[in-house]
Design a protein around this motif. Sequence first.
Motif, PDB file in Angstrom:
ATOM      1  N   TRP A 146      10.163  13.578 -25.354  1.00 48.32           N
ATOM      2  CA  TRP A 146      11.572  13.420 -25.688  1.00 48.32           C
ATOM      3  C   TRP A 146      12.461  13.391 -24.683  1.00 48.32           C
ATOM      4  O   TRP A 146      13.653  12.944 -24.898  1.00 48.32           O
ATOM      5  N   MET A 147      12.206  14.003 -23.561  1.00 49.74           N
ATOM      6  CA  MET A 147      13.070  13.716 -22.263  1.00 49.74           C
ATOM      7  C   MET A 147      12.956  12.531 -21.892  1.00 49.74           C
ATOM      8  O   MET A 147      13.991  11.790 -21.513  1.00 49.74           O
ATOM      9  N   ASP A 148      11.984  11.851 -21.818  1.00 46.20           N
ATOM     10  CA  ASP A 148      11.749  10.387 -21.222  1.00 46.20           C
ATOM     11  C   ASP A 148      12.300   9.459 -22.317  1.00 46.20           C
ATOM     12  O   ASP A 148      13.029   8.468 -21.755  1.00 46.20           O
ATOM     13  N   TRP A 149      12.771   9.693 -23.631  1.00 40.90           N
ATOM     14  CA  TRP A 149      12.935   9.070 -24.556  1.00 40.90           C
ATOM     15  C   TRP A 149      14.842   8.698 -24.366  1.00 40.90           C
ATOM     16  O   TRP A 149      15.061   7.856 -24.444  1.00 40.90           O
ATOM     17  N   LEU A 150      15.502   9.661 -24.212  1.00 43.97           N
ATOM     18  CA  LEU A 150      16.793   9.826 -23.808  1.00 43.97           C
ATOM     19  C   LEU A 150      17.334   8.666 -22.897  1.00 43.97           C
ATOM     20  O   LEU A 150      18.294   7.954 -23.260  1.00 43.97           O
ATOM     21  N   PRO A 151      16.781   8.427 -21.834  1.00 43.62           N
ATOM     22  CA  PRO A 151      17.226   7.148 -20.750  1.00 43.62           C
ATOM     23  C   PRO A 151      17.163   6.241 -21.749  1.00 43.62           C
ATOM     24  O   PRO A 151      17.811   4.985 -21.364  1.00 43.62           O
ATOM     25  N   GLU A 184      22.231   9.436 -19.433  1.00 42.27           N
ATOM     26  CA  GLU A 184      21.766   9.534 -18.053  1.00 42.27           C
ATOM     27  C   GLU A 184      21.353  11.055 -17.897  1.00 42.27           C
ATOM     28  O   GLU A 184      21.925  12.093 -18.507  1.00 42.27           O
ATOM     29  N   LEU A 185      20.336  11.239 -17.105  1.00 40.68           N
ATOM     30  CA  LEU A 185      19.743  12.570 -16.809  1.00 40.68           C
ATOM     31  C   LEU A 185      20.004  12.896 -15.029  1.00 40.68           C
ATOM     32  O   LEU A 185      20.117  11.864 -14.424  1.00 40.68           O
ATOM     33  N   VAL A 217       4.441  21.109 -21.311  1.00 37.02           N
ATOM     34  CA  VAL A 217       5.367  21.386 -20.336  1.00 37.02           C
ATOM     35  C   VAL A 217       6.925  21.254 -20.941  1.00 37.02           C
ATOM     36  O   VAL A 217       7.108  20.335 -21.780  1.00 37.02           O
ATOM     37  N   TYR A 218       7.520  22.063 -20.139  1.00 37.58           N
ATOM     38  CA  TYR A 218       8.947  21.973 -20.887  1.00 37.58           C
ATOM     39  C   TYR A 218       9.996  21.508 -19.737  1.00 37.58           C
ATOM     40  O   TYR A 218      10.356  22.300 -18.794  1.00 37.58           O
ATOM     41  N   PRO A 219      10.393  20.318 -19.831  1.00 33.13           N
ATOM     42  CA  PRO A 219      11.152  19.903 -18.685  1.00 33.13           C
ATOM     43  C   PRO A 219      12.754  20.214 -19.100  1.00 33.13           C
ATOM     44  O   PRO A 219      13.290  20.244 -20.334  1.00 33.13           O
ATOM     45  N   LEU A 220      13.480  20.189 -18.105  1.00 38.43           N
ATOM     46  CA  LEU A 220      15.023  20.797 -18.201  1.00 38.43           C
ATOM     47  C   LEU A 220      15.775  19.809 -17.552  1.00 38.43           C
ATOM     48  O   LEU A 220      15.401  19.104 -16.395  1.00 38.43           O
ATOM     49  N   ALA A 221      17.165  19.414 -17.950  1.00 42.36           N
ATOM     50  CA  ALA A 221      17.993  18.287 -17.323  1.00 42.36           C
ATOM     51  C   ALA A 221      19.389  18.334 -17.888  1.00 42.36           C
ATOM     52  O   ALA A 221      19.514  18.854 -18.649  1.00 42.36           O
ATOM     53  N   LEU A 222      20.227  17.996 -16.869  1.00 36.09           N
ATOM     54  CA  LEU A 222      21.595  17.787 -17.050  1.00 36.09           C
ATOM     55  C   LEU A 222      21.806  16.396 -17.781  1.00 36.09           C
ATOM     56  O   LEU A 222      20.991  15.604 -17.802  1.00 36.09           O
ATOM     57  N   VAL A 223      22.456  16.470 -19.097  1.00 37.46           N
ATOM     58  CA  VAL A 223      22.763  15.371 -19.768  1.00 37.46           C
ATOM     59  C   VAL A 223      24.119  14.926 -20.172  1.00 37.46           C
ATOM     60  O   VAL A 223      24.903  15.856 -19.740  1.00 37.46           O
ATOM     61  N   ASN A 224      24.354  13.818 -20.342  1.00 38.29           N
ATOM     62  CA  ASN A 224      25.884  13.299 -20.780  1.00 38.29           C
ATOM     63  C   ASN A 224      26.777  13.600 -19.393  1.00 38.29           C
ATOM     64  O   ASN A 224      27.750  14.313 -19.536  1.00 38.29           O
ATOM     65  N   LEU A 225      26.289  12.790 -18.339  1.00 38.48           N
ATOM     66  CA  LEU A 225      27.166  12.984 -17.010  1.00 38.48           C
ATOM     67  C   LEU A 225      28.445  12.302 -17.222  1.00 38.48           C
ATOM     68  O   LEU A 225      28.513  11.362 -17.823  1.00 38.48           O
ATOM     69  N   PRO A 226      29.367  12.928 -16.175  1.00 36.69           N
ATOM     70  CA  PRO A 226      29.224  13.919 -15.552  1.00 36.69           C
ATOM     71  C   PRO A 226      29.406  15.169 -16.253  1.00 36.69           C
ATOM     72  O   PRO A 226      29.935  15.389 -17.154  1.00 36.69           O
ATOM     73  N   VAL A 227      28.618  16.457 -15.930  1.00 35.88           N
ATOM     74  CA  VAL A 227      28.864  17.705 -16.252  1.00 35.88           C
ATOM     75  C   VAL A 227      29.678  18.707 -15.697  1.00 35.88           C
ATOM     76  O   VAL A 227      29.943  18.350 -14.691  1.00 35.88           O
ATOM     77  N   SER A 228      30.095  19.707 -16.362  1.00 36.62           N
ATOM     78  CA  SER A 228      30.964  20.554 -15.662  1.00 36.62           C
ATOM     79  C   SER A 228      30.336  21.408 -14.548  1.00 36.62           C
ATOM     80  O   SER A 228      29.009  21.649 -14.656  1.00 36.62           O
TER      81      SER A 228
END
Length: 277
Positions: free
Chosen positions: A101-106, A111-112, A234-245
């Motif tokens: 589901w992380m791969d699905w977002l792009p 953008e991650l 595995v639990y991936p973590l990423a920033l989304v909806n760039l740019p972030v605060s």
Amino acid sequence: MFKWQTRHRASFKYTVLIRGFLLFALLGVAFLAQADTAKEKPGVKIFAAASLTDALNEAIDRYEAQHDVDIVPVYASSSTAARQIANGAPAELFFSANVQWMDWLPDQGIELDSRTNLLQNHLVLIALKERDLPAFTPGNDGKLVSLLDDQERLSVGDPDHVPAGIYSKQALQSLGEWDALEPRLARADNVRAALALVEQGEAPLGIVYQTDAKASDKVDQLSLFPADSHDPIVYPLALVNLPVSEPAQAFRQWLESDEALAIFADFGFAAAQDASP
């Protein structure tokens, strides 16, 4: 005498009125100051897998005690969280229970950044404590379906989209039990809902993550599924909806710290062996 009392009472009433007005004004100023402070406090919204609920809440409490920030978690199955982000939900971080589901977002135009595989977990078979079943390892101790009575079902996250259900399907296929058990699945919207079905006696058995079993005092862990029977959890973590605060970036960085990882370890998670996606 009467006139003096009248004047005195009028003066007293006037004094009380003035004091009341001043108190009201002071309270109003204090309220506005407090509102302005709350307004200025930065907020960070993180969408996360339901299986992370207890551990991430603890991590957030620790972080907020040390920083002037308001972290707002939104918990759901990773599939639901990813779809909400793709549909415009104002998340700044996504903490998924699988890479799919992380791969699905792009692919959806999201953008991650600063992506890493942070945690790992295990898949386990659970039973309601009241059944007092012995340890049972699927594949070694016979067929899992033999533990179910004719009308009973096996609780799992929905294999069509919930990561825990996807892993469960892989494990059951690997063990040659999928065809027999597919019609007898109690499909839940997320892994915590699958756990709840067993806790409430709606299903006698379930497949959840080891961390979920550890979090419950109503179920027994009967066994671990063989690690080679399903993809690595595995639990991936990423920033989304760039740019972030900047607060979101800082919180993302802290989640990878030894302090944060120790909190996750207390809840049964292990650090991912490979920190890259």
